[in-house]
Design a protein around this motif. Structure first.
Motif, mmCIF file in Angstrom:
data_model
loop_
_atom_site.group_PDB
_atom_site.id
_atom_site.type_symbol
_atom_site.label_atom_id
_atom_site.label_comp_id
_atom_site.label_asym_id
_atom_site.label_seq_id
_atom_site.Cartn_x
_atom_site.Cartn_y
_atom_site.Cartn_z
ATOM 1 N N GLN A 20 -4.952 1.237 0.929
ATOM 2 C CA GLN A 20 -4.421 -0.071 1.327
ATOM 3 C C GLN A 20 -4.517 -1.045 0.156
ATOM 4 N N SER A 21 -3.498 -1.874 0.009
ATOM 5 C CA SER A 21 -3.518 -2.888 -1.054
ATOM 6 C C SER A 21 -4.487 -4.010 -0.677
ATOM 7 N N PHE A 22 -5.010 -4.713 -1.717
ATOM 8 C CA PHE A 22 -5.892 -5.843 -1.418
ATOM 9 C C PHE A 22 -5.789 -6.872 -2.549
ATOM 10 N N VAL A 34 -4.520 -5.522 -6.188
ATOM 11 C CA VAL A 34 -4.439 -4.073 -6.414
ATOM 12 C C VAL A 34 -3.453 -3.519 -5.395
ATOM 13 N N ILE A 35 -2.401 -2.875 -5.903
ATOM 14 C CA ILE A 35 -1.358 -2.341 -5.009
ATOM 15 C C ILE A 35 -1.564 -0.837 -4.877
#
Length: 667
Positions: A20-22, A34-35
């Motif tokens: 998961q991105s965050f 962060v992708i």
């Protein structure tokens, strides 16, 4: 990076995947994002990392042959596999399987004949090595072939009778089915999706369904049954779910009620624990058609129980029912649709041989988030037991403690209570009155106890997702199949599960016990190996499907060869081609093998040979070629020749050639 953290200091690095991105807010007010690869690519892909916590290979997908294992050569009989040998023949280098027959006679089997060799799956202690060139093996094969033809005749006749029966199709209810599908909290596995499609196609046809769903506990068979039950109930028919134990009835009642909560469907349970007045009300309402789905034990088969319009019977683990109940089930099959669920595996060769006369769906794929069970060998140590048990309880779980001696189980209970007075312990064993035993297990399942101290009676039974630690005392005294099933009682959810095998000092174990424990420790991944355990389980599964009277013939020639003979007999009686392709003789005059400097591990190399030489489709060869290139790097020339030769053999076999000779310049 060093300027940001104020100097050069060691930074711990962990390799893994980001699903998961965050975004993190920085001290200067900006943002650092962060992708994940999933979002960039639109799908998830893991490079070079074994998928430990994902789908895994399905159990029973292949057997790992080990030196010393019994095998069956379809032409020569039962032998012992002694490993791979490399020989130079007429200037060509090739690898062979070395088989040892009676009187120490050896046979070198070229890898291109791998399809003739299969692991011997049959009752232990009965098989004897065949004599090369002797008549005994030929006679055993002829007897097995004759019996396979008789059985095939029975199966084809029953299939033909079922084909002429008709009933109105159960219509789809798109709105209800969409809601049920969308509220399923997990991602369907490919096998589960295919099985649901199979069942729905059966219900949509005008012929009564009689389908077997085969898959391990926790692989999603109940969800398939729920989807079928809703389709039938929505059409105005009643559904009966028949289970062998009260505990299992309670589990299914809980699951069905929860999943079908959004719908106007009335569900009831009928078992020994149902009080007299309530049982009478349920029986009356069934006859009046006020109950849509009834879940119960063999009480549902009594003469008192009448249905207004029964449309579907779902049977869970039919083999646990008695002869009288099985007769009643047999008569039901002639009248209504039947869906049978079983956790006892059947071998794929048997599945293929029955595919023309029995409707079977295999659910082989573990759920995506299921984790392998951490397995550890420990010695008897009460302080260590306390630590393990409290660790599980601290995370809200429960514990199984298996001690397989009824006469000393009370002593073990006293030891555990003295060490952990605040832990709620229940005791269960087969010598307890049946009602008391069932009540104890139900109370444990509902959370009234923290630890269930029991004999091996928990080997097969209900799904208890909160139990994620099992301690097995004197694990050396169990068979591998039993150990595998006991360990399978935990690890049913996405929570990490633990299995502790309590053993006496290693040097005091018998060689056979050491081998069993070693096998269990080696194969902790989902769906891996378990060759010995699987053989025991498959014999049980074959007996359940074919009938116990087939066991003598299976013992004579092994389950795989018997399944192949049965497939040929069914195909011949139905005027079709056998579903199991047998390649034609194909001689080659060039190097086509896997060099040991490419795949150094002999066991791994044998596994690859087994996969490629038993592949029946060109697409499967291409798939294996890509997988091997990914795992081991650029494919060397002799191995590329091997893939090309195998593809050519499949094409020639399908084209109807009787034999092919192949060298670099001509065919």
């Amino acid at each position: 990076m060093s300027s940001k953290i104020g100097g050069s200091i060691p930074v711990p690095v962990k390799y893994g995947t980001i699903t998961q991105s965050f975004t993190v807010k920085k001290s200067d007010g900006g943002y650092f994002s962060v992708i994940s690869g999933d979002e960039i690519l639109g799908f998830s892909r893991t490079m070079f990392v074994p998928s430990r916590y994902h789908q895994g290979r399905a159990m029973l997908a292949h057997y790992g042959l080990e030196q010393g294992d019994l095998v069956v050569h379809s032409d020569y009989g039962i032998a012992r596999f002694m490993g791979i040998k490399t020989l130079n023949l007429n200037g060509r280098r090739a690898e062979f399987l070395l088989l040892l027959f009676a009187d120490e006679e050896k046979l070198y089997v070229p890898m291109e004949d791998f399809f003739k060799v299969s692991p011997y799956v049959g009752p232990r202690g009965i098989a004897k090595l065949s004599k090369l060139g002797g008549r005994k093996w030929t006679n055993a094969k002829l007897r097995a072939k004759k019996r396979a033809f008789e059985l095939a005749g029975e199966l084809v006749r029953i299939y033909a009778l079922r084909e002429v029966k008709t009933r109105p199709p159960f219509p789809r209810n798109p709105e209800w089915e969409q809601i049920l599908e969308q509220t399923f909290p997990y991602e369907e596995t490919p096998d589960q999706r295919k099985s649901i499609e199979d069942v729905m196609a059966d219900l949509s046809s005008n012929k009564p369904m009689d389908r077997l769903i085969c898959g391990d506990v926790g692989f999603g068979k109940t969800e398939i049954a729920i989807r079928a039950a809703l389709r039938v109930a929505a059409a105005g028919y009643q559904v009966a779910v028949l289970v062998p134990t009260t505990v299992l009835a309670a589990q299914h009642y809980e699951t069905f009620t929860k999943r079908l909560e959004p719908f106007p469907v009335k569900i009831e349970m009928l078992s020994r624990f149902t009080t007299g007045a309530k049982a009478k009300r349920i029986i009356d309402e069934l006859a009046e058609g006020k109950i849509d789905i009834i879940i119960g034990t063999h009480a549902l088969l009594s003469e008192r129980v009448r249905f207004r319009q029964l449309g579907l019977v779902i049977i869970d683990e039919e083999q646990w029912f008695g002869v009288r109940h099985k007769e009643k089930l047999r008569s039901l099959r002639a009248e209504v649709d039947v869906l049978t669920l079983t956790a006892t595996p059947i071998p794929r060769t048997l599945y293929l041989s029955l595919s023309g006369v029995k409707n079977i769906s295999l659910v082989d794929t573990p759920p995506k988030m299921r984790r392998p069970i951490f397995t550890q060998v420990i010695n008897w140590n009460v302080n260590l037991f306390s630590k393990i048990i409290y660790n599980e309880l601290d995370r809200g779980g429960q514990v199984f403690f298996v001690h397989n001696r009824v006469e000393t189980i009370g002593g073990i209970e006293a030891i555990l209570k003295r060490a952990m007075p605040d832990v709620r312990i229940a005791v269960a064993h087969g010598q307890m009155p049946e009602r008391q035993l069932e009540k104890t297990i139900l109370d444990f399942r509902s959370g009234k106890y923290d630890l269930l101290l029991s004999t091996a009676i928990i080997e097969s039974g209900t799904d208890m997702p909160r139990v994620n630690t099992i301690i097995i005392n004197r694990a050396d005294q169990f068979g591998l199949a039993q150990l595998y099933q006991l360990r399978g009682r935990v690890g049913r959810s996405d929570v990490q599960a633990y299995a502790y095998l309590v053993l006496p000092p290693y040097r005091s174990l018998t060689p056979a016990a050491r081998k069993r424990i070693r096998a269990l420790l080696e194969y902790t991944e989902l769906g891996s190996g378990y060759a010995l355990a699987t053989k025991d389980l498959e014999i049980r599964g074959a007996g359940n499907i074919l009938g116990k009277e087939q066991s003598g013939f299976i013992a004579d020639v092994g389950l795989h060869l018997y399944s192949k003979l049965l497939a040929e007999a069914v195909a011949e009686l139905k005027g079709q081609k056998p579903p199991i392709l047998e390649p034609i003789p194909f001689s080659i005059d060039f190097d086509a093998y896997i060099p040991s400097d490419y795949i150094a591990d002999t066991e791994e190399r044998l596994w690859v040979y087994q996969k490629v030489f038993t592949a029946h489709r060109i697409e499967r060869i291409d798939e294996l070629e890509r997988e091997i290139r990914d795992r081991f790097g650029r494919i060397p020339e002799p191995t590329q020749h091997l893939f090309d030769f195998l593809k050519a053999r499949i094409l020639a076999t399908r084209a109807g050639f009787s034999a092919v000779k192949f060298n670099p310049k001509w065919i």
